[in-house]
Motif scaffolding. Structure first.
Motif, PDB file in Angstrom:
ATOM      1  N   GLY A 166       0.782  -1.227   0.000  1.00  0.00           N
ATOM      2  CA  GLY A 166       0.000   0.000   0.000  1.00  0.00           C
ATOM      3  C   GLY A 166       0.811   1.272   0.000  1.00  0.00           C
ATOM      4  O   GLY A 166       0.377   2.285   0.569  1.00  0.00           O
ATOM      5  N   ARG A 167       1.949   1.276  -0.708  1.00  0.00           N
ATOM      6  CA  ARG A 167       2.802   2.474  -0.720  1.00  0.00           C
ATOM      7  C   ARG A 167       2.968   3.081  -2.112  1.00  0.00           C
ATOM      8  O   ARG A 167       3.806   3.954  -2.304  1.00  0.00           O
ATOM      9  CB  ARG A 167       4.176   2.139  -0.126  1.00  0.00           C
ATOM     10  N   LEU A 168       2.174   2.647  -3.079  1.00  0.00           N
ATOM     11  CA  LEU A 168       2.315   3.166  -4.440  1.00  0.00           C
ATOM     12  C   LEU A 168       1.495   4.424  -4.645  1.00  0.00           C
ATOM     13  O   LEU A 168       0.334   4.508  -4.233  1.00  0.00           O
ATOM     14  CB  LEU A 168       1.869   2.125  -5.476  1.00  0.00           C
ATOM     15  N   ILE A 169       2.092   5.400  -5.323  1.00  0.00           N
ATOM     16  CA  ILE A 169       1.389   6.547  -5.892  1.00  0.00           C
ATOM     17  C   ILE A 169       1.430   6.379  -7.408  1.00  0.00           C
ATOM     18  O   ILE A 169       2.498   6.182  -7.980  1.00  0.00           O
ATOM     19  CB  ILE A 169       2.072   7.870  -5.497  1.00  0.00           C
ATOM     20  N   LEU A 170       0.272   6.437  -8.064  1.00  0.00           N
ATOM     21  CA  LEU A 170       0.242   6.350  -9.521  1.00  0.00           C
ATOM     22  C   LEU A 170       0.372   7.739 -10.104  1.00  0.00           C
ATOM     23  O   LEU A 170      -0.609   8.485 -10.254  1.00  0.00           O
ATOM     24  CB  LEU A 170      -1.037   5.679 -10.015  1.00  0.00           C
ATOM     25  N   GLY A 171       1.603   8.138 -10.406  1.00  0.00           N
ATOM     26  CA  GLY A 171       1.837   9.392 -11.104  1.00  0.00           C
ATOM     27  C   GLY A 171       1.657   9.194 -12.601  1.00  0.00           C
ATOM     28  O   GLY A 171       2.145   8.214 -13.165  1.00  0.00           O
ATOM     29  N   ILE A 172       0.969  10.115 -13.254  1.00  0.00           N
ATOM     30  CA  ILE A 172       0.688   9.953 -14.678  1.00  0.00           C
ATOM     31  C   ILE A 172       0.591  11.313 -15.364  1.00  0.00           C
ATOM     32  O   ILE A 172       0.197  12.312 -14.751  1.00  0.00           O
ATOM     33  CB  ILE A 172      -0.623   9.141 -14.888  1.00  0.00           C
ATOM     34  N   GLY A 173       0.987  11.335 -16.631  1.00  0.00           N
ATOM     35  CA  GLY A 173       0.878  12.529 -17.455  1.00  0.00           C
ATOM     36  C   GLY A 173       0.677  12.132 -18.902  1.00  0.00           C
ATOM     37  O   GLY A 173       0.657  10.937 -19.249  1.00  0.00           O
ATOM     38  N   SER A 174       0.562  13.111 -19.765  1.00  0.00           N
ATOM     39  CA  SER A 174       0.213  12.841 -21.158  1.00  0.00           C
ATOM     40  C   SER A 174       1.406  12.499 -22.034  1.00  0.00           C
ATOM     41  O   SER A 174       1.231  12.011 -23.149  1.00  0.00           O
ATOM     42  CB  SER A 174      -0.519  14.045 -21.762  1.00  0.00           C
ATOM     43  N   GLY A 175       2.640  12.737 -21.560  1.00  0.00           N
ATOM     44  CA  GLY A 175       3.828  12.431 -22.354  1.00  0.00           C
ATOM     45  C   GLY A 175       4.292  13.621 -23.171  1.00  0.00           C
ATOM     46  O   GLY A 175       3.488  14.450 -23.598  1.00  0.00           O
ATOM     47  N   TRP A 176       5.626  13.688 -23.401  1.00  0.00           N
ATOM     48  CA  TRP A 176       6.156  14.842 -24.126  1.00  0.00           C
ATOM     49  C   TRP A 176       7.484  14.573 -24.835  1.00  0.00           C
ATOM     50  O   TRP A 176       7.849  15.304 -25.748  1.00  0.00           O
ATOM     51  CB  TRP A 176       6.379  16.008 -23.152  1.00  0.00           C
ATOM     52  N   PHE A 177       8.215  13.515 -24.451  1.00  0.00           N
ATOM     53  CA  PHE A 177       9.585  13.327 -24.935  1.00  0.00           C
ATOM     54  C   PHE A 177       9.555  12.561 -26.257  1.00  0.00           C
ATOM     55  O   PHE A 177       9.418  11.335 -26.276  1.00  0.00           O
ATOM     56  CB  PHE A 177      10.401  12.593 -23.879  1.00  0.00           C
ATOM     57  N   GLU A 178       9.692  13.281 -27.364  1.00  0.00           N
ATOM     58  CA  GLU A 178       9.452  12.702 -28.687  1.00  0.00           C
ATOM     59  C   GLU A 178      10.410  11.562 -29.001  1.00  0.00           C
ATOM     60  O   GLU A 178      10.032  10.611 -29.709  1.00  0.00           O
ATOM     61  CB  GLU A 178       9.541  13.785 -29.753  1.00  0.00           C
ATOM     62  N   LYS A 179      11.635  11.603 -28.504  1.00  0.00           N
ATOM     63  CA  LYS A 179      12.584  10.528 -28.788  1.00  0.00           C
ATOM     64  C   LYS A 179      12.060   9.186 -28.293  1.00  0.00           C
ATOM     65  O   LYS A 179      12.211   8.161 -28.969  1.00  0.00           O
ATOM     66  CB  LYS A 179      13.941  10.833 -28.151  1.00  0.00           C
ATOM     67  N   ASP A 180      11.454   9.159 -27.109  1.00  0.00           N
ATOM     68  CA  ASP A 180      10.868   7.918 -26.600  1.00  0.00           C
ATOM     69  C   ASP A 180       9.870   7.345 -27.600  1.00  0.00           C
ATOM     70  O   ASP A 180       9.880   6.140 -27.906  1.00  0.00           O
ATOM     71  CB  ASP A 180      10.131   8.168 -25.281  1.00  0.00           C
ATOM     72  N   TYR A 181       8.997   8.191 -28.085  1.00  0.00           N
ATOM     73  CA  TYR A 181       7.958   7.755 -29.015  1.00  0.00           C
ATOM     74  C   TYR A 181       8.573   7.222 -30.307  1.00  0.00           C
ATOM     75  O   TYR A 181       8.187   6.147 -30.796  1.00  0.00           O
ATOM     76  CB  TYR A 181       7.022   8.918 -29.332  1.00  0.00           C
ATOM     77  N   ASP A 182       9.504   7.961 -30.848  1.00  0.00           N
ATOM     78  CA  ASP A 182      10.088   7.584 -32.132  1.00  0.00           C
ATOM     79  C   ASP A 182      10.866   6.274 -32.023  1.00  0.00           C
ATOM     80  O   ASP A 182      10.721   5.384 -32.869  1.00  0.00           O
ATOM     81  CB  ASP A 182      11.015   8.690 -32.629  1.00  0.00           C
ATOM     82  N   GLU A 183      11.676   6.144 -31.007  1.00  0.00           N
ATOM     83  CA  GLU A 183      12.534   4.970 -30.875  1.00  0.00           C
ATOM     84  C   GLU A 183      11.750   3.707 -30.534  1.00  0.00           C
ATOM     85  O   GLU A 183      12.139   2.600 -30.915  1.00  0.00           O
ATOM     86  CB  GLU A 183      13.600   5.217 -29.804  1.00  0.00           C
ATOM     87  N   TYR A 184      10.639   3.852 -29.811  1.00  0.00           N
ATOM     88  CA  TYR A 184       9.886   2.679 -29.364  1.00  0.00           C
ATOM     89  C   TYR A 184       8.601   2.447 -30.161  1.00  0.00           C
ATOM     90  O   TYR A 184       7.808   1.561 -29.841  1.00  0.00           O
ATOM     91  CB  TYR A 184       9.577   2.801 -27.865  1.00  0.00           C
ATOM     92  N   GLY A 185       8.379   3.257 -31.190  1.00  0.00           N
ATOM     93  CA  GLY A 185       7.295   2.988 -32.112  1.00  0.00           C
ATOM     94  C   GLY A 185       5.928   3.459 -31.681  1.00  0.00           C
ATOM     95  O   GLY A 185       4.910   2.961 -32.188  1.00  0.00           O
ATOM     96  N   TYR A 186       5.858   4.446 -30.776  1.00  0.00           N
ATOM     97  CA  TYR A 186       4.576   5.000 -30.379  1.00  0.00           C
ATOM     98  C   TYR A 186       4.231   6.196 -31.271  1.00  0.00           C
ATOM     99  O   TYR A 186       5.121   6.912 -31.728  1.00  0.00           O
ATOM    100  CB  TYR A 186       4.601   5.449 -28.918  1.00  0.00           C
ATOM    101  N   ASP A 187       2.941   6.427 -31.453  1.00  0.00           N
ATOM    102  CA  ASP A 187       2.467   7.559 -32.238  1.00  0.00           C
ATOM    103  C   ASP A 187       2.525   8.807 -31.371  1.00  0.00           C
ATOM    104  O   ASP A 187       1.817   8.908 -30.363  1.00  0.00           O
ATOM    105  CB  ASP A 187       1.039   7.280 -32.702  1.00  0.00           C
ATOM    106  N   PHE A 188       3.347   9.778 -31.747  1.00  0.00           N
ATOM    107  CA  PHE A 188       3.523  10.986 -30.948  1.00  0.00           C
ATOM    108  C   PHE A 188       2.273  11.874 -30.963  1.00  0.00           C
ATOM    109  O   PHE A 188       2.000  12.595 -29.992  1.00  0.00           O
ATOM    110  CB  PHE A 188       4.740  11.763 -31.456  1.00  0.00           C
ATOM    111  N   LYS A 189       1.527  11.847 -32.040  1.00  0.00           N
ATOM    112  CA  LYS A 189       0.300  12.630 -32.182  1.00  0.00           C
ATOM    113  C   LYS A 189       0.596  14.120 -31.947  1.00  0.00           C
ATOM    114  O   LYS A 189       1.690  14.604 -32.145  1.00  0.00           O
ATOM    115  CB  LYS A 189      -0.793  12.107 -31.238  1.00  0.00           C
TER     116      LYS A 189
END
Length: 255
Positions: free
Chosen positions: A98-121
């Motif tokens: 019971g010690r997890l915090i789910l931090g989340i955001g929309s994403g922004w680092f284009e290199k991650d998307y490009d290198e791993y095949g996600y659609d940057f949109k």
């Protein structure tokens, strides 16, 4: 709300043993929360330097610690199906008791998307995707067996006033922002406005901010803005915890 001190332990430019030892040192020093981040490459220094994945690391951190809360600052919504992310979070919640915090955001680092095949949109579409994912995550938690050990806190990171802060009012227990005290105060006022619109008590949402200076330089202004969670960032290979320890000492001096 009580003052809490966090560390963002950036998973870059260091071997895992070193990261784990820093995690334990931060817990021993009295940190309240230790975050990593959800990227696939370093954000500073050598862009192709050493780096580790976020959520597998959080599972290990859950076993390596006993007191601090843990989480990502922040998970990129684009990288995982919302139902899968909900299940991952529930699992780390159980491992950590019971010690997890789910931090989340929309994403922004284009290199991650490009290198791993996600659609940057576009930024707008990424935010729309986040807005669609948040109720799916919460719904999946109601269907899992076993259920989460607690109502897992959702932390939303980002300062977008029309969408990000509205999602925070609707779904989150923590908002994390960046900037000086004046910027944070303005964003908090916008968040309070969204809470009023939907009928939520804004006091239910913890205000969190990144700090990079001494408490004598930043603490009072951020306190006045409503911040109660102050997070220091540190990266490899040195992992200097001196600034973290200053903030912990300041917290303790507040009584």
């Amino acid at each position: 709300m009580s003052i809490r001190i966090g560390l963002q332990l950036q998973p870059q430019h260091a071997d895992y043993d070193r990261i784990r030892d820093t995690l334990r040192a931060a817990e021993d020093a009295g940190a309240d929360v230790v975050f990593n981040w959800d990227h696939f490459f370093p954000l500073s220094g050598d862009p192709d330097g050493k780096h580790f994945e976020c959520w597998t690391m959080l599972g290990a951190w859950a076993e390596s610690t006993s007191r601090v809360e843990i989480g990502a600052l922040v998970t990129c919504n684009s990288y995982r199906n919302p139902e899968l992310l909900a299940d991952m979070a529930r699992t780390v919640d159980h491992i950590s008791k019971g010690r997890l915090i789910l931090g989340i955001g929309s994403g922004w680092f284009e290199k991650d998307y490009d290198e791993y095949g996600y659609d940057f949109k576009t930024a707008g579409r990424r935010l729309d995707d986040l807005g669609a994912a948040l109720p799916r995550i919460r719904d999946r938690w109601t269907k899992l067996n076993p259920a989460p050990t607690r109502d897992i806190p959702i932390l939303i990171g980002g300062g977008g006033e029309k969408k990000t802060l509205r999602y925070t009012a609707e779904y989150a227990g923590i908002w994390h922002g960046f900037g000086d005290a004046e910027t944070i105060a303005h964003k908090c006022a916008v968040l309070d406005g969204h809470c009023a619109t939907i009928g939520r008590d804004p006091k239910e949402i913890v205000r969190s901010a990144a700090v990079n200076g001494k408490p004598s330089e930043q603490a009072q202004g951020l306190l006045d803005a409503g911040v109660s969670l102050f997070t220091v960032g540190v990266g490899g290979p040195d992992h200097d915890l001196a600034l973290l320890q200053e903030w912990i000492s300041w917290r303790d001096a507040q009584g």
